[in-house]
Motif scaffolding. Structure first.
Motif, PDB file in Angstrom:
ATOM      1  N   TYR A   1       0.809  -1.206   0.000  1.00 48.34           N
ATOM      2  CA  TYR A   1       0.000   0.000   0.000  1.00 48.34           C
ATOM      3  C   TYR A   1       0.847   1.262   0.000  1.00 48.34           C
ATOM      4  O   TYR A   1       0.357   2.320  -0.303  1.00 48.34           O
ATOM      5  N   LEU A   2       2.103   1.146   0.358  1.00 44.96           N
ATOM      6  CA  LEU A   2       2.984   2.304   0.358  1.00 44.96           C
ATOM      7  C   LEU A   2       3.575   2.510  -1.027  1.00 44.96           C
ATOM      8  O   LEU A   2       4.068   1.572  -1.655  1.00 44.96           O
ATOM      9  N   ILE A   3       3.536   3.749  -1.487  1.00 43.61           N
ATOM     10  CA  ILE A   3       4.141   4.094  -2.768  1.00 43.61           C
ATOM     11  C   ILE A   3       5.571   4.564  -2.547  1.00 43.61           C
ATOM     12  O   ILE A   3       6.455   4.249  -3.326  1.00 43.61           O
ATOM     13  N   GLY A   4       5.774   5.319  -1.468  1.00 41.21           N
ATOM     14  CA  GLY A   4       7.120   5.794  -1.219  1.00 41.21           C
ATOM     15  C   GLY A   4       7.256   6.493   0.114  1.00 41.21           C
ATOM     16  O   GLY A   4       6.261   6.810   0.769  1.00 41.21           O
ATOM     17  N   LEU A   5       8.491   6.686   0.511  1.00 40.31           N
ATOM     18  CA  LEU A   5       8.837   7.414   1.728  1.00 40.31           C
ATOM     19  C   LEU A   5       9.853   8.485   1.366  1.00 40.31           C
ATOM     20  O   LEU A   5      10.653   8.301   0.463  1.00 40.31           O
ATOM     21  N   ASP A  17      -1.114   4.492  -1.380  1.00 42.39           N
ATOM     22  CA  ASP A  17      -2.074   4.244  -2.454  1.00 42.39           C
ATOM     23  C   ASP A  17      -3.439   3.971  -1.820  1.00 42.39           C
ATOM     24  O   ASP A  17      -3.708   2.869  -1.350  1.00 42.39           O
ATOM     25  N   LEU A  18      -4.290   5.001  -1.786  1.00 42.83           N
ATOM     26  CA  LEU A  18      -5.579   4.871  -1.104  1.00 42.83           C
ATOM     27  C   LEU A  18      -6.512   3.880  -1.797  1.00 42.83           C
ATOM     28  O   LEU A  18      -7.313   3.223  -1.137  1.00 42.83           O
ATOM     29  N   LYS A  20      -5.744   1.064  -3.205  1.00 42.57           N
ATOM     30  CA  LYS A  20      -5.403  -0.290  -2.771  1.00 42.57           C
ATOM     31  C   LYS A  20      -5.693  -0.475  -1.288  1.00 42.57           C
ATOM     32  O   LYS A  20      -6.035  -1.567  -0.845  1.00 42.57           O
ATOM     33  N   LEU A  21      -5.544   0.618  -0.524  1.00 43.89           N
ATOM     34  CA  LEU A  21      -5.740   0.536   0.913  1.00 43.89           C
ATOM     35  C   LEU A  21      -7.210   0.296   1.261  1.00 43.89           C
ATOM     36  O   LEU A  21      -7.528  -0.473   2.152  1.00 43.89           O
ATOM     37  N   MET A  22      -8.092   0.943   0.540  1.00 43.06           N
ATOM     38  CA  MET A  22      -9.529   0.830   0.830  1.00 43.06           C
ATOM     39  C   MET A  22     -10.232   0.104  -0.311  1.00 43.06           C
ATOM     40  O   MET A  22     -10.029   0.421  -1.472  1.00 43.06           O
ATOM     41  N   THR A  23     -11.083  -0.829   0.024  1.00 44.79           N
ATOM     42  CA  THR A  23     -11.867  -1.518  -0.990  1.00 44.79           C
ATOM     43  C   THR A  23     -13.028  -0.636  -1.416  1.00 44.79           C
ATOM     44  O   THR A  23     -13.320   0.378  -0.792  1.00 44.79           O
ATOM     45  N   SER A  24     -13.725  -1.006  -2.447  1.00 41.70           N
ATOM     46  CA  SER A  24     -14.860  -0.207  -2.914  1.00 41.70           C
ATOM     47  C   SER A  24     -15.968  -0.161  -1.863  1.00 41.70           C
ATOM     48  O   SER A  24     -16.678   0.836  -1.747  1.00 41.70           O
ATOM     49  N   ASP A  25     -16.134  -1.215  -1.086  1.00 46.97           N
ATOM     50  CA  ASP A  25     -17.129  -1.201  -0.009  1.00 46.97           C
ATOM     51  C   ASP A  25     -16.771  -0.165   1.043  1.00 46.97           C
ATOM     52  O   ASP A  25     -17.626   0.554   1.530  1.00 46.97           O
ATOM     53  N   ASP A  26     -15.494  -0.077   1.389  1.00 46.63           N
ATOM     54  CA  ASP A  26     -15.033   0.923   2.355  1.00 46.63           C
ATOM     55  C   ASP A  26     -15.275   2.327   1.822  1.00 46.63           C
ATOM     56  O   ASP A  26     -15.689   3.221   2.550  1.00 46.63           O
TER      57      ASP A  26
END
Length: 35
Positions: A1-5, A17-18, A20-26
């Protein structure tokens, strides 16, 4: 879920990456709460 630091001045930046972090239900739940 992290793109970079990274760092900017004294702050640490974390790129997430929001989609990927949250599903469509979320996402639907967030939309209902904010409405």
């Amino acid at each position: 879920y992290l793109i970079g630091l990274g760092t900017l001045d004294e702050r640490m930046l974390i790129l997430v990456d929001l989609e990927k972090l949250m599903t469509s239900d979320d996402m639907g739940l967030v939309e209902r709460i904010s409405a």
